[in-house]
Design an enzyme around this catalytic site. Structure first.
Site, short mmCIF file in Angstrom:
data_model
loop_
_atom_site.label_atom_id
_atom_site.label_comp_id
_atom_site.label_asym_id
_atom_site.label_seq_id
_atom_site.Cartn_x
_atom_site.Cartn_y
_atom_site.Cartn_z
N ASN A 42 2.79 -0.22 3.66
CA ASN A 42 2.55 1.13 3.18
C ASN A 42 3.22 2.10 4.15
O ASN A 42 2.61 2.52 5.14
CB ASN A 42 1.05 1.39 3.07
CG ASN A 42 0.77 2.72 2.42
OD1 ASN A 42 1.64 3.60 2.38
ND2 ASN A 42 -0.43 2.90 1.93
N CYS A 84 2.26 6.54 2.31
CA CYS A 84 1.05 7.34 2.06
C CYS A 84 1.33 8.79 2.45
O CYS A 84 1.73 9.05 3.59
CB CYS A 84 -0.12 6.78 2.86
SG CYS A 84 -1.59 7.84 2.69
N ASN A 94 5.24 4.94 -4.63
CA ASN A 94 3.94 5.51 -4.28
C ASN A 94 3.86 6.90 -4.93
O ASN A 94 4.72 7.27 -5.73
CB ASN A 94 3.79 5.57 -2.75
CG ASN A 94 2.31 5.56 -2.32
OD1 ASN A 94 1.47 6.17 -2.97
ND2 ASN A 94 2.02 4.87 -1.24
N GLY A 124 3.75 3.35 -11.34
CA GLY A 124 3.75 4.79 -11.61
C GLY A 124 3.47 5.06 -13.08
O GLY A 124 4.38 4.97 -13.91
C1 SIN Z 1 -1.43 5.91 -0.40
O1 SIN Z 1 -0.95 6.84 -1.04
O2 SIN Z 1 -0.72 4.99 -0.01
C2 SIN Z 1 -2.88 5.86 -0.05
C3 SIN Z 1 -3.64 7.04 -0.50
C4 SIN Z 1 -4.64 7.47 0.54
O3 SIN Z 1 -5.45 6.66 1.02
O4 SIN Z 1 -4.63 8.66 0.88
#
Ligand code: SIN
Length: 312
Positions: A133, A136, A198, A249
């Site tokens: 990730n 985010c 994302n 998405g």
């Molecule tokens: C994410 O967008 O990867 C996670 C979202 C979040 O926990 O804010």
């Protein structure tokens, strides 16, 4: 004969990442999977992707953390999660009893943390792959701070790949001018697959308070509103890379999923739709099967990338 829906998301990798069908859950919309496993047979899914995990447990951002928008929602959760130790000691042993691959979404604050977490999760029963990730939008360090920069994205990927034998998927942010540069940078460092996309940065205003709805103002937009953006990025990335692409998405129906597959995705993640209907991933799977039966498609791989231009 039902169509063959099996796909491998890491074909060149030593373990591979074989899915019995291309329908995965999207990180952050399926928690750790256990609540959903009480609702339906979780093993019917292609793969489960966990909530983003950080080294230390996190309480997440101040409330409110979500805001409804036309055809979608904004979130600013802030990576609330139980932390790496609990994933290793409590969750992975339970996942090991499932007959569905579980992919852990890992969210490092720094490049080194991606390596550290990859090493800690390497070889654990119950974990089939990692999803990095670097996208985010709701944290001050890590997240898109890394994922908007191709060089930093490459370094995070390298750190993870060097520290694990698990396939490493990299989840891209759409919040850049050219996501293809990011895709090429992470592919060059050994990403087994690329997940696109994302959430898209957005904002909502509370007109009574005359302030942004979310305490951090910005949030990540998901749901049907972003489907055309996600499809465009999947199409562009799939044209450029050789590794499998996972589409994410705004996918709600089998027909949505088929669009992503035709645009070059080898699998799809169902996310926001799950909030309205926990069985949404299963409906998407049923829709794919029905579409294949109607169109006489015997093997899903026949249609993956069929809408891409022919190679020159
Ligand atoms: C994410 O967008 O990867 C996670 C979202 C979040 O926990 O804010």
């Amino acid at each position: 004969m039902p169509p063959s829906l099996a796909v491998d998301l890491a074909p060149g990798h030593k373990t591979g990442l074989a899915l019995r069908n291309p329908v995965m859950t999207a990180s952050g919309t399926f928690s750790w999977g256990f609540e959903f496993a009480k609702q339906f047979d979780i093993n019917a899914l292609g793969a489960v992707v966990s909530k983003g995990v950080t080294i230390a447990p996190r309480a997440g951002n101040q409330q409110p953390r979500v805001a409804e928008t036309p055809a979608g929602m904004l979130n600013s959760i802030g990576l609330q999660n139980v932390g790496l130790d609990e994933v290793i000691t409590e969750l992975a042993p339970k996942w090991a009893k499932w007959d569905v691959p579980v992919i852990v979404n890992v969210a490092g604050d720094t490049i080194d943390e991606f390596g550290e977490m990859a090493a800690a999760l390497d070889g654990l029963p119950g974990i089939a792959a990692l999803e990095l990730n670097i996208s985010c939008p709701n944290v001050d360090i890590g997240g898109i701070e890394i994922g908007q920069d191709p060089e930093a994205s490459a370094r995070a990927t390298r750190a993870a790949v060097r520290n694990t034998d698990l396939p490493v998927i990299v989840k891209l942010t759409p919040n850049v001018t050219d996501p293809v540069k990011l895709a090429l940078a992470v592919e060059a460092e050994g990403a087994a697959a690329i997940c696109a996309i994302n959430t898209v940065l957005g904002l909502a205003i509370d007109t009574k308070r005359r302030r942004p709805v979310l305490p951090r103002a910005r949030g990540g937009l998901s749901g049907p509103a972003i489907k055309p953006v996600a499809l465009r990025i999947v199409y562009d990335v799939a044209k450029a890379v050789r590794v499998p692409v996972i589409g994410c998405g705004g996918i709600r129906t089998g027909e949505d999923a088929i669009e992503f597959l035709m645009a070059g995705a080898s699998a799809v993640q169902v996310g926001t739709a799950t909030f309205a209907d926990p069985r949404a991933p299963l409906d998407v799977l049923d829709g794919i099967e029905a579409w294949c039966a109607r169109e006489g498609v015997e093997d899903l791989r026949e249609i993956i990338g069929c809408a891409l231009p022919a190679p020159v």
